[in-house]
Design a protein around this motif. Structure first.
Motif, PDB file in Angstrom:
ATOM      1  N   HIS A 269       0.817  -1.217   0.000  1.00 32.71           N
ATOM      2  CA  HIS A 269       0.000   0.000   0.000  1.00 32.71           C
ATOM      3  C   HIS A 269       0.855   1.273   0.000  1.00 32.71           C
ATOM      4  O   HIS A 269       0.320   2.360   0.248  1.00 32.71           O
ATOM      5  CB  HIS A 269      -0.921   0.014   1.231  1.00 32.71           C
ATOM      6  N   VAL A 270       2.149   1.146  -0.254  1.00 28.35           N
ATOM      7  CA  VAL A 270       3.038   2.305  -0.227  1.00 28.35           C
ATOM      8  C   VAL A 270       2.778   3.182  -1.454  1.00 28.35           C
ATOM      9  O   VAL A 270       2.794   2.697  -2.599  1.00 28.35           O
ATOM     10  CB  VAL A 270       4.511   1.852  -0.173  1.00 28.35           C
TER      11      VAL A 270
ATOM     12  N   THR B 104      11.106  -3.801  -5.673  1.00 29.58           N
ATOM     13  CA  THR B 104      10.250  -4.785  -6.353  1.00 29.58           C
ATOM     14  C   THR B 104       9.025  -5.164  -5.527  1.00 29.58           C
ATOM     15  O   THR B 104       8.043  -5.669  -6.077  1.00 29.58           O
ATOM     16  CB  THR B 104      11.063  -6.045  -6.668  1.00 29.58           C
ATOM     17  N   MET B 105       9.051  -4.954  -4.207  1.00 33.71           N
ATOM     18  CA  MET B 105       7.894  -5.254  -3.363  1.00 33.71           C
ATOM     19  C   MET B 105       6.862  -4.140  -3.363  1.00 33.71           C
ATOM     20  O   MET B 105       5.758  -4.337  -2.834  1.00 33.71           O
ATOM     21  CB  MET B 105       8.353  -5.506  -1.913  1.00 33.71           C
ATOM     22  N   LEU B 106       7.196  -2.996  -3.921  1.00 28.72           N
ATOM     23  CA  LEU B 106       6.290  -1.844  -3.895  1.00 28.72           C
ATOM     24  C   LEU B 106       5.360  -1.866  -5.102  1.00 28.72           C
ATOM     25  O   LEU B 106       5.664  -2.496  -6.130  1.00 28.72           O
ATOM     26  CB  LEU B 106       7.109  -0.547  -3.874  1.00 28.72           C
ATOM     27  N   PRO B 107       4.252  -1.162  -5.032  1.00 30.40           N
ATOM     28  CA  PRO B 107       3.362  -1.057  -6.201  1.00 30.40           C
ATOM     29  C   PRO B 107       4.059  -0.329  -7.350  1.00 30.40           C
ATOM     30  O   PRO B 107       4.886   0.569  -7.130  1.00 30.40           O
ATOM     31  CB  PRO B 107       2.175  -0.250  -5.673  1.00 30.40           C
ATOM     32  N   PRO B 108       3.759  -0.683  -8.574  1.00 29.56           N
ATOM     33  CA  PRO B 108       4.411  -0.003  -9.707  1.00 29.56           C
ATOM     34  C   PRO B 108       4.020   1.461  -9.830  1.00 29.56           C
ATOM     35  O   PRO B 108       4.807   2.286 -10.315  1.00 29.56           O
ATOM     36  CB  PRO B 108       3.947  -0.818 -10.920  1.00 29.56           C
ATOM     37  N   THR B 109       2.832   1.807  -9.381  1.00 34.29           N
ATOM     38  CA  THR B 109       2.386   3.196  -9.442  1.00 34.29           C
ATOM     39  C   THR B 109       2.649   3.860  -8.091  1.00 34.29           C
ATOM     40  O   THR B 109       1.945   3.598  -7.101  1.00 34.29           O
ATOM     41  CB  THR B 109       0.891   3.267  -9.790  1.00 34.29           C
TER      42      THR B 109
END
Length: 621
Positions: free
Chosen positions: A135-136, A161-166
């Motif tokens: 949810h970052v 890589t664990m974060l959302p692409p947007t």
């Protein structure tokens, strides 16, 4: 109050949601440059109450992430964000190594809005599924070049890589090497590169910092530092060393000279490092000796002097070191002591930063120009006068129990460590060793196995007025392998001369006890005794020969036995060899044939053949 240039240029771009690469000098407010946009993008219950957000947008998972290279910087950024987000009640959590996992996991379960952490601990909690990064919305890499230098790039890439692409990504640092720009191109979308400088501030260093560079000898540096610390107007001071051992040594020497000093380096536990920083911020300690772990982002008010005890590795380290003073528009003094071996390294730093100290002046603790340039009172010595020792010191600051995972910096606890508990313990009883004779224990119950008169002698207590004879020590006699009778005779003599107790103990193994283990080992070699007895049998044969070594071991004596058998067979053939006419083997062959053909020719009588036949019969017999 006007904002700093980096804040003035970054805030409009970052609040719009665009990716930003911010570069500014140390001490110019980069933390709030990315902190304020970060806090604005977080959704909190106050936004739902004000109607700026919907209830569905609220979540207990973190909505913003700040990655920093060191633990000290993690604490400082967390404190700044807590101060800035106090009005909106934003929940900020610091996650870094050296602390226990449980409090951090409990805080994550309760709910967090912003996380500030180091790469190692972030990956640990994310791998344990205690930290949810899905949810970052905003990511900040503070001191990105330092993370690349410390080898954090693979960990940072795993976190990304664990974060959302947007998401929104922001990079901030005082120096931006090419590797950071390459990282920005891979993980950022059309970033805006902002390089903020003040109009009247030229060069790479801050104009408010007065720089001094001296060529000093390593053995004179502690004395020089002690006199520099007594300069007029000196506030808090930070001393930077290249190695952890040097930092610990200088902190100890300064403490002996009367200064209130503390140390921060990698060999200390996290509790001791935080204790030194708290004491430094609270004024209990006015000299902080540290390595480069404290050269990034540490912001302490009142730091007037920064001393480079050892030359830094490169120009970036030099900039970050001297950036601990002269922050937020204040003035500061930076002093660098360059050893003779570090002159080439310093000249490279001087050239890269375009400074004017290519050839530092040779300086000692008694040099007049040292006192003049740094405003040191005349007659100052290397020991702080007792009248000026007003600081409480490092011991006045308590060490917080952090539940450290590394095991360093913790004191041993438990009941066994207190002297009072040690006295309550029962005294340790020494182990009782029982003496045995021939495998049987000599004790109170052994009297039943003794003869009647011996048992009476043992059980009868001595008279009260009888003189106590000193106990004669047991004498061990070494016996030969082949002489058991001698050992028995010597034992009998010892029994006759010893007191009653000795008499009982010697007769016991002879009568009923098992043989001692040592005697069985000696008796376990019958083969050697047999060989020793066989050797004299061959003595008559050895008399005919000259024996050079009469005493040989059994194995060596067994060899000549085979040679003697051959020597006894040889004299049988002597009568044949004593003939005047020696015959060869070729002549002896037909003689043997005639001996065989003799019974075929009955009437013939040849004298020579008779002689041959007699010799043959003798040999056959």
């Amino acid at each position: 109050m006007s904002p700093f240039p980096i804040q003035e240029m970054t805030l409009p771009v970052a609040l719009s949601g665009s990716d930003v690469i911010g570069q500014a000098k140390t001490g110019t407010g980069k933390t709030l440059g990315f902190g304020l946009p970060l806090l604005e993008r977080v959704t909190v219950p106050a936004d739902v109450e004000a109607g700026r957000a919907k209830p569905e947008q609220l979540t207990e998972a973190p909505q913003a992430l700040v990655v920093v290279p060191t633990r000290e910087l993690c604490q400082q950024v967390t404190n700044d964000l807590l101060t800035a987000g106090k009005v909106r009640n934003v929940r900020v959590l610091a996650i870094y190594g050296g602390r226990a996992y449980e409090p951090q996991v409990e805080a994550l379960k309760k709910g967090v809005d912003v996380i500030v952490g180091t790469p190692g601990r972030l990956l640990d909690l994310a791998g344990q599924r205690k930290l949810d990064l899905s949810h970052v919305r905003s990511l900040v890499l503070d001191e990105a070049d330092e993370m690349l230098d410390l080898g954090f790039l693979p960990d940072v890439e795993k976190i990304i890589t664990m974060l959302p692409p947007t998401r929104q990504t922001m990079l901030f640092s005082a120096t931006m090497p090419g590797a950071v720009i390459g990282l920005a191109r891979r993980y950022m979308s059309q970033p805006t590169h902002i390089r903020a400088t003040s109009p009247d501030d030229e060069g790479a260093t801050v104009a408010n910092i007065s720089q001094h560079v001296f060529r000093a000898h390593s053995m004179d540096k502690p004395e020089m530092v002690s006199r520099i610390l007594q300069a007029n107007g000196r506030g808090l001071a930070m001393i930077f060393c290249r190695t952890k051992r040097t930092a610990a040594d200088i902190a100890e020497q300064l403490e002996k000279r009367g200064f209130a000093s503390g140390a921060v380096h990698g060999d200390l536990g996290q509790g001791a490092r935080e204790q030194a920083l708290r004491a430094f911020r609270n004024g209990k300690v006015d000299v902080l000796v540290c390595t480069d772990v404290a050269a990034r982002g540490i912001d302490v008010e009142g730091v007037t002097h920064v001393i480079n005890y050892q030359s830094p590795e490169d120009e970036k380290t030099y900039l970050h070191r001297i950036g601990r003073t002269g922050r937020a528009g204040a003035k500061g003094i930076a002093i660098t002591l360059v050893d003779w071996d570090d002159i080439p390294r310093w000249q490279l730093i001087n050239k890269a930063l375009d400074l004017k100290f290519n050839d530092p002046v040779e300086t000692y603790s008694t040099s007049p120009h040292l006192f003049e340039e740094l405003d040191i009172p005349a007659g100052t010595k290397g020991v702080l006068p007792r009248a000026e020792r007003t600081r409480a010191g490092l011991r006045a600051e308590e060490i917080e129990d952090l539940g450290e995972t590394g095991g360093r910096g913790r004191k041993s606890s438990g009941a066994s460590s207190t002297p009072a508990v040690r006295e309550e313990r029962a005294p340790r009883t020494p182990r009782q060793r029982r003496r045995t004779r021939g495998g049987s224990t000599v004790a109170d119950g052994a009297a039943t196995a003794l003869p009647a008169p011996a048992a009476e002698a043992v059980q009868a207590p001595p008279a009260a007025d009888a003189p106590v004879e000193p106990r004669t020590p047991r004498r061990r006699r070494r016996t030969r392998v082949g002489a058991p009778e001698v050992a028995v005779a010597e034992a009998a003599v010892a029994v006759a001369e010893a007191p009653v107790r000795a008499e009982v103990t010697v007769e016991e193994p002879v009568a009923e006890a098992k043989p001692r283990r040592r005697r069985t080992r000696v008796a376990a070699k019958p083969a050697d005794e047999v060989d020793f007895q066989i050797a004299p049998i061959a003595e008559p044969v050895q008399e005919t020969k000259t024996v050079t070594k009469p005493r040989r071991r059994a194995r060596i004596v067994a060899k000549p036995a085979a040679d003697e058998v051959d020597f006894q067979i040889a004299p049988i053939a002597e009568p044949v060899q004593e003939k005047p006419r020696r015959r060869t083997r070729a002549a002896a062959k037909p003689k043997a044939e005639t001996v065989v053909e003799a019974p075929v020719a009955e009437g013939e009588a040849k004298p020579r053949r008779r002689r041959a036949s007699r010799a043959a019969t003798q040999t056959e017999g």
